[in-house]
Design a protein around this motif. Structure first.
Motif, PDB file in Angstrom:
ATOM      1  N   ILE A  20     -23.692  40.989 -97.406  1.00 38.57           N
ATOM      2  CA  ILE A  20     -24.152  40.244 -98.595  1.00 38.57           C
ATOM      3  C   ILE A  20     -24.428  38.801 -98.219  1.00 38.57           C
ATOM      4  CG2 ILE A  20     -23.493  39.478-100.906  1.00 38.57           C
ATOM      5  CD1 ILE A  20     -21.626  41.942-100.992  1.00 38.57           C
ATOM      6  N   LYS A  21     -23.534  38.241 -97.410  1.00 38.49           N
ATOM      7  CA  LYS A  21     -23.708  36.843 -96.985  1.00 38.49           C
ATOM      8  C   LYS A  21     -25.019  36.671 -96.233  1.00 38.49           C
ATOM      9  CE  LYS A  21     -23.010  35.065 -93.447  1.00 38.49           C
ATOM     10  NZ  LYS A  21     -21.923  34.572 -92.650  1.00 38.49           N
ATOM     11  N   MET A  22     -25.280  37.582 -95.283  1.00 37.81           N
ATOM     12  CA  MET A  22     -26.488  37.438 -94.469  1.00 37.81           C
ATOM     13  C   MET A  22     -27.742  37.528 -95.316  1.00 37.81           C
ATOM     14  SD  MET A  22     -25.810  39.405 -90.939  1.00 37.81           S
ATOM     15  CE  MET A  22     -24.684  40.661 -91.431  1.00 37.81           C
TER      16      MET A  22
ATOM     17  N   SER B 272     -27.976  36.729 -98.405  1.00 40.00           N
ATOM     18  CA  SER B 272     -28.068  35.631 -99.370  1.00 40.00           C
ATOM     19  C   SER B 272     -28.354  34.280 -98.716  1.00 40.00           C
ATOM     20  CB  SER B 272     -26.790  35.545-100.193  1.00 40.00           C
ATOM     21  OG  SER B 272     -25.737  35.120 -99.376  1.00 40.00           O
ATOM     22  N   LEU B 273     -28.673  34.264 -97.421  1.00 38.82           N
ATOM     23  CA  LEU B 273     -29.057  32.983 -96.807  1.00 38.82           C
ATOM     24  C   LEU B 273     -30.417  32.550 -97.351  1.00 38.82           C
ATOM     25  CD1 LEU B 273     -27.940  33.356 -93.104  1.00 38.82           C
ATOM     26  CD2 LEU B 273     -26.882  32.068 -94.912  1.00 38.82           C
ATOM     27  N   ARG B 274     -30.635  31.223 -97.378  1.00 37.58           N
ATOM     28  CA  ARG B 274     -31.799  30.721 -98.105  1.00 37.58           C
ATOM     29  C   ARG B 274     -32.939  30.236 -97.214  1.00 37.58           C
ATOM     30  NH1 ARG B 274     -30.968  33.359-102.076  1.00 37.58           N
ATOM     31  NH2 ARG B 274     -29.606  32.697-103.767  1.00 37.58           N
ATOM     32  N   THR B 275     -32.709  30.049 -95.933  1.00 32.55           N
ATOM     33  CA  THR B 275     -33.830  29.652 -95.075  1.00 32.55           C
ATOM     34  C   THR B 275     -34.022  30.685 -93.973  1.00 32.55           C
ATOM     35  OG1 THR B 275     -32.308  28.251 -93.857  1.00 32.55           O
ATOM     36  CG2 THR B 275     -33.740  27.165 -95.439  1.00 32.55           C
TER      37      THR B 275
ATOM     38  N   LEU C  39     -36.655  31.810 -90.495  1.00 32.07           N
ATOM     39  CA  LEU C  39     -37.750  31.413 -89.632  1.00 32.07           C
ATOM     40  C   LEU C  39     -38.169  32.617 -88.812  1.00 32.07           C
ATOM     41  CD1 LEU C  39     -36.870  29.126 -86.647  1.00 32.07           C
ATOM     42  CD2 LEU C  39     -35.448  30.980 -87.411  1.00 32.07           C
TER      43      LEU C  39
ATOM     44  N   TYR D 192     -31.757  36.142 -83.897  1.00 30.09           N
ATOM     45  CA  TYR D 192     -31.844  36.851 -85.172  1.00 30.09           C
ATOM     46  C   TYR D 192     -30.803  36.336 -86.151  1.00 30.09           C
ATOM     47  CZ  TYR D 192     -35.288  40.105 -83.515  1.00 30.09           C
ATOM     48  OH  TYR D 192     -36.450  40.644 -83.064  1.00 30.09           O
ATOM     49  N   HIS D 193     -31.206  36.171 -87.408  1.00 29.88           N
ATOM     50  CA  HIS D 193     -30.311  35.631 -88.419  1.00 29.88           C
ATOM     51  C   HIS D 193     -30.640  36.282 -89.752  1.00 29.88           C
ATOM     52  CE1 HIS D 193     -34.026  33.422 -88.397  1.00 29.88           C
ATOM     53  NE2 HIS D 193     -33.840  33.188 -89.660  1.00 29.88           N
TER      54      HIS D 193
ATOM     55  N   LEU E  10     -30.705  40.051 -89.096  1.00 33.11           N
ATOM     56  CA  LEU E  10     -29.407  40.429 -88.549  1.00 33.11           C
ATOM     57  C   LEU E  10     -28.763  41.519 -89.399  1.00 33.11           C
ATOM     58  CD1 LEU E  10     -27.547  39.709 -86.233  1.00 33.11           C
ATOM     59  CD2 LEU E  10     -26.398  38.116 -87.721  1.00 33.11           C
TER      60      LEU E  10
ATOM     61  N   ARG F 260     -20.400  34.190 -99.608  1.00 29.84           N
ATOM     62  CA  ARG F 260     -20.579  33.138 -98.596  1.00 29.84           C
ATOM     63  C   ARG F 260     -19.246  32.524 -98.210  1.00 29.84           C
ATOM     64  NH1 ARG F 260     -25.222  30.799-102.227  1.00 29.84           N
ATOM     65  NH2 ARG F 260     -27.000  31.964-101.420  1.00 29.84           N
TER      66      ARG F 260
ATOM     67  N   ARG G 147     -28.037  30.176 -84.843  1.00 27.45           N
ATOM     68  CA  ARG G 147     -28.846  30.925 -85.799  1.00 27.45           C
ATOM     69  C   ARG G 147     -27.994  31.808 -86.701  1.00 27.45           C
ATOM     70  NH1 ARG G 147     -33.324  28.147 -85.739  1.00 27.45           N
ATOM     71  NH2 ARG G 147     -34.702  28.482 -83.995  1.00 27.45           N
TER      72      ARG G 147
ATOM     73  N   SER H 252     -29.733  27.668 -93.766  1.00 30.02           N
ATOM     74  CA  SER H 252     -29.018  27.183 -94.951  1.00 30.02           C
ATOM     75  C   SER H 252     -28.599  28.365 -95.817  1.00 30.02           C
ATOM     76  CB  SER H 252     -29.920  26.271 -95.774  1.00 30.02           C
ATOM     77  OG  SER H 252     -30.455  25.280 -94.972  1.00 30.02           O
ATOM     78  N   PRO H 253     -27.585  28.238 -96.653  1.00 28.68           N
ATOM     79  CA  PRO H 253     -26.668  27.110 -96.774  1.00 28.68           C
ATOM     80  C   PRO H 253     -25.709  27.015 -95.595  1.00 28.68           C
ATOM     81  CG  PRO H 253     -26.134  28.837 -98.350  1.00 28.68           C
ATOM     82  CD  PRO H 253     -27.309  29.300 -97.609  1.00 28.68           C
TER      83      PRO H 253
END
Lengths: 305, 221
Positions: free
Chosen positions: A52-54, A56-59, A61, A219-220, A224, B59, B99, B127-128
């Motif tokens: 869920i955390k991964m 919900s990241l906001r940026t 590339l 990878y993010h 990820l 988070r 990353r 981010s965040p």
């Protein structure tokens, strides 16, 4: 309802169960490892929170088109292995899309995800990813030799490349398992499994703390999470592959979970005891004992058929 | 002024150079233009509501830490993975690459030379993201307050979420810092990355004031 749609829905349900079992198995193994070190370890639900955390990241590339496709290929490799392998023995709805000759397709799917990931990760341009890929492909080439020899020995023994027929031949008591009817092929196959699971001492591809984390270095976020999803699926499915080949498969979901847990636990257990190999040692190791045992297994199977 | 400085101290690997393509033609490569983005960062939208609260909870419960030993304070990070402190219980895990990490622990002292790497690493994180200043050196310089080569206040260069005071702070203090950070994130206050983007010029000005050999791209994501 149409039979093909029904079958598709059952397969999706199976995939869902396997995915969640993969997450649960992963955190359980991490907890076992932690207890070994005298720690408490991660909460049992940590993999789901991480997912869920991964997401919900906001940026985000991107490094190009192949960078997107890499994790997708990897996931296709994992799901493909699941789709073409019967889950439960003798069950029509849980046989997925297995057909005669599925064993060959499965061996192909094993390498498919890895090659896709190699394409995607090299697009990211990180030198650590490139080192990881070259190691991974070198090791996988070495792992394939004993594994293929074991599969050929079993195919000669049962005169088939179909999973369902190999499974049927192993039913009726544990003495009918390939483990006992063809011990040499089993030894070669289980040694190859250590490499296929890429757990320590063969975790050269990701090699935490050495080449930061190998191919997924760049990878993010959602990329990820796709890779994590795949690793959860593939750990269960790889364990199921070896369970079906050597340990007589499973006739209920309960047996499926128990047996995949123990097959996976073998590799984790060995990983707890032995530290990481160097790549040249790893390749040499796979080409030495497992390969010799595999060749003997093929010769014996060919002689006794 | 900054342009001159940039030209003067351009790292060799970032200079414009001629490269031969596989078909024999010569291509001019400008690494700063071709390999790095020239686009300024944009703030992301901070949402509200029950879904966002749930995501904030996730988070907070899954903090991936980038272990970056910038000074003597980093010696307090390894004990966190030992049986005595065991940070994995709290959903705190170490990651090896920027990353994939969310929490950046900057352990004092922070020398000017290291600050460059810290900025590059911070900007690469998605981010965040959260920053923890570990030790007095990141708050006011600590015992290095009059050193010619260390910075005194970290929050002039990067937005800091949680400070952990002490010289040295014990691992328990670090765990308390994680607990405080979790609280902040769950309250929806974990959006300092936006602050960095909104005050980008101010932060860049401060950074370039202390870093004399700015031989890297202006933006590093």
């Amino acid at each position: 309802m149409d039979y093909s749609i029904q079958k598709f829905l059952w397969t999706l349900l199976g995939l869902f169960i396997v995915l969640n079992w993969g997450f649960l198995m992963g955190s359980t193994m991490r907890r076992i490892g932690a207890r070994l070190a005298g720690r408490v370890g991660v909460p049992i639900y940590q993999p789901w929170i991480d997912m869920i955390k991964m997401i919900s990241l906001r940026t985000y590339l991107s490094h190009g088109v192949l960078y997107y496709i890499g994790p997708v290929f990897r996931l296709v490799g994992g799901i493909g292995m699941f789709l073409f392998m019967p889950v439960l023995v003798g069950s029509e709805i849980w046989s997925n899309y297995s057909f005669s000759g599925d064993l060959i397709l499965l061996l192909y799917f094993q390498s498919f995800g890895m090659l896709g990931m190699a394409l995607g990760a090299s697009e990211s341009g990180s030198p650590n990813a490139t080192i990881g890929i070259s190691r991974g492909l070198a090791q996988f080439a070495a792992v394939e030799v004993p594994m293929t020899l074991a599969v050929i020995a079993i195919a000669i023994q049962h005169h088939t490349f179909s999973f369902s027929e190999i499974l049927d031949a192993q039913q009726g008591g544990f003495m009918n398992w390939t483990l006992f009817t063809n011990p040499l092929a089993s030894i070669a196959g289980m040694l190859a499994m250590l490499g296929a699971m890429s757990h320590s001492p063969f975790n050269l591809v990701k090699a935490p703390n050495e080449i930061p984390i190998g191919p997924p270095t760049e990878y993010h976020s959602s990329f990820l999470s796709v890779l994590r999803t795949n690793s959860a699926i593939i750990h269960v499915v790889e364990a199921a592959l070896f369970m079906n080949l050597f340990f007589g498969g499973a006739d209920t979901w309960f047996m499926y979970i128990i047996k995949t847990f123990f097959v996976y636990f073998i590799s984790v257990f060995i990983g707890m005891v032995f530290p990481r190999f160097k790549i040249e040692d790893s390749v040499r190791w796979f080409l030495k004992w497992p390969t010799v045992i595999g060749i003997i297994a093929v010769l014996v199977a060919a002689y006794w058929k | 002024m900054e342009e001159e400085r940039k030209d003067k101290f351009l790292a060799p690997e970032n200079e414009i150079r001629q490269v031969a393509a596989p078909d024999g033609s010569i291509i001019e490569v400008d690494p700063l233009e071709d390999y790095f983005t020239q686009e300024r960062p944009k703030p992301y939208k901070v949402r509200k509501g029950p879904v966002e609260n749930f995501l904030n909870w996730a988070r907070a419960e899954s903090l991936w830490v980038l272990g970056f030993g910038t000074g003597c304070g980093s010696i307090e990070i390894p004990p966190l993975v030992t049986p005595r402190y065991d940070m994995f219980r709290f959903g705190v895990q170490m990651r090896a690459t920027p990353r994939q990490s969310n929490v950046f622990i900057i352990s004092g002292y922070l020398s000017v030379k290291t600050l460059k790497r810290v900025i590059r690493t911070y900007e690469q994180m998605p981010s965040p993201k959260y920053v923890m200043g570990l030790g007095s050196c990141t708050i006011n310089g600590g015992m290095y307050f009059d050193s010619y080569n260390t910075i005194n206040r970290l929050d002039h260069y990067l937005p800091v979420d949680v400070y952990i005071a002490g010289c040295m702070p014990r691992p328990e203090a670090l765990l308390a810092g994680f607990a405080k950070l979790k609280e902040l994130i769950k309250e929806g206050k974990g959006h300092k990355a936006n602050e960095y983007v909104e005050n980008f010029d101010w932060y860049k000005d401060n950074q370039k004031k202390v870093i004399n050999d700015w031989n890297m791209p202006d933006y590093n994501w």
